[in-house]
Write a protein that holds these residues in place. Structure first.
Motif, short mmCIF file in Angstrom:
data_model
loop_
_atom_site.label_atom_id
_atom_site.label_comp_id
_atom_site.label_asym_id
_atom_site.label_seq_id
_atom_site.Cartn_x
_atom_site.Cartn_y
_atom_site.Cartn_z
N ALA A 111 37.47 106.73 45.00
CA ALA A 111 36.31 107.21 45.77
C ALA A 111 36.73 107.61 47.17
CB ALA A 111 35.24 106.12 45.81
N ILE A 115 35.25 111.09 48.72
CA ILE A 115 33.94 110.86 49.32
C ILE A 115 33.63 111.85 50.44
CG2 ILE A 115 34.65 109.20 51.12
CD1 ILE A 115 32.16 107.51 50.07
N GLU A 119 27.85 111.10 51.61
CA GLU A 119 27.91 109.92 50.74
C GLU A 119 28.21 108.65 51.54
OE1 GLU A 119 29.34 112.12 46.60
OE2 GLU A 119 30.81 111.64 48.16
N ILE A 120 29.03 108.78 52.57
CA ILE A 120 29.29 107.63 53.44
C ILE A 120 28.00 107.23 54.17
CG2 ILE A 120 30.47 106.87 55.54
CD1 ILE A 120 32.88 108.53 54.62
N LEU A 153 29.24 103.77 45.51
CA LEU A 153 30.67 103.99 45.77
C LEU A 153 31.41 104.37 44.50
CD1 LEU A 153 33.16 103.85 47.59
CD2 LEU A 153 33.24 101.38 47.15
N VAL A 156 31.09 107.89 43.05
CA VAL A 156 31.89 108.92 43.74
C VAL A 156 33.26 109.06 43.10
CG1 VAL A 156 32.98 109.51 45.94
CG2 VAL A 156 30.66 108.57 45.92
N LEU A 200 36.87 104.17 54.06
CA LEU A 200 36.36 105.39 53.45
C LEU A 200 36.30 106.52 54.48
CD1 LEU A 200 33.48 103.82 51.32
CD2 LEU A 200 35.61 104.80 50.43
N LYS A 203 39.52 107.92 54.90
CA LYS A 203 40.08 108.35 53.62
C LYS A 203 41.37 107.59 53.30
CE LYS A 203 37.86 112.85 53.07
NZ LYS A 203 37.06 112.35 51.95
#
Length: 238
Positions: A111, A115, A119-120, A153, A156, A200, A203
């Protein structure tokens, strides 16, 4: 709440399709949630007639839901038209810990690579609701928001095989988690989501995997300790 199309309220559900879901799938999702969020306690026996009264559904969709949940290990058929939520064992918890830290950390890593900012933001919103549930001591809301965070999560990651495994595992430990949360209170529950969110945003797949592994193991170890102690499940029905 986020979940899966295949499992109704699992890790890939689309609410916009809810109105088109067949009755038998709706009944399955309703009973699945009752198990997943501990509305049916470990060892609690229920009758088919009782489930009909609970859902307002007919015999056929109830039987189909029981068949599916039994095949997934969420329920056991005991005869005399009764089903029961299985009692957890220490050996089973050890197996589930292995599966969760392996599968869910992999989902988090995948994910992290895919992501989006939107989405976060959605995950941050869910995490804020989770924090509020912890502050209020609302166990039911905690369980649902915690699941929603993981569900969002993992969706994704776009890894259907791993999602199927995760869905099955969550069904098996959900009732026991409700018992433990009810005894401990929400203030002592693990929450590594903010560490995961930071990973996240960067990344950073490895850090996301590590945060999820820590989150998973802490929660499952609490169930394990409660089983070894024996008191948390002393008044569940067998």
């Amino acid at each position: 709440m986020e979940g899966t199309g295949k499992l109704g309220q699992g890790f890939e559900h689309s609410d916009e399709n809810a109105a088109r879901v067949p009755v038998h799938q709706q009944v399955y999702a309703q009973l699945r949630d009752a198990v997943l969020f501990g509305e049916l306690a470990p060892g609690q026996a229920v009758t088919i007639q009782g489930l009909i009264e609970r859902t307002g559904a007919g015999m056929t969709p109830i039987r189909e839901a029981i068949r599916r949940l039994t095949s997934e290990g969420a329920l056991e058929f005991r005869g005399n038209r009764r089903v029961v939520v299985p009692m957890m064992t220490v050996d089973a918890i050890d197996d589930l810990i292995f599966l969760r830290e392996t599968v869910e950390s992999r989902l988090a890593a995948q994910a992290a690579e895919k992501i989006t900012r939107e989405e976060i933001t959605a995950l941050e919103t869910i995490d804020a609701r989770l924090d509020d549930a912890i502050t209020r001591g609302d166990v039911s809301a905690y369980l649902r928001q915690n699941f929603a965070f993981h569900a969002k999560l993992y969706a994704v990651a776009n890894a259907p095989v791993l999602l199927d495994v995760a869905n099955s595992v969550w069904l098996r430990f959900g009732p026991s988690m409700r018992v433990v949360c009810g005894r401990m209170g929400t203030q002592n529950l693990p929450d590594n989501h903010k560490t995961a969110l930071a990973a996240l945003k960067a990344k950073d797949a490895q850090s996301a995997a590590d945060a999820m592994r820590e989150d998973v193991v802490q929660g499952m170890e609490q169930i394990r300790e409660a089983l070894l102690d024996g008191t948390a499940f002393s008044d569940t029905i067998d």
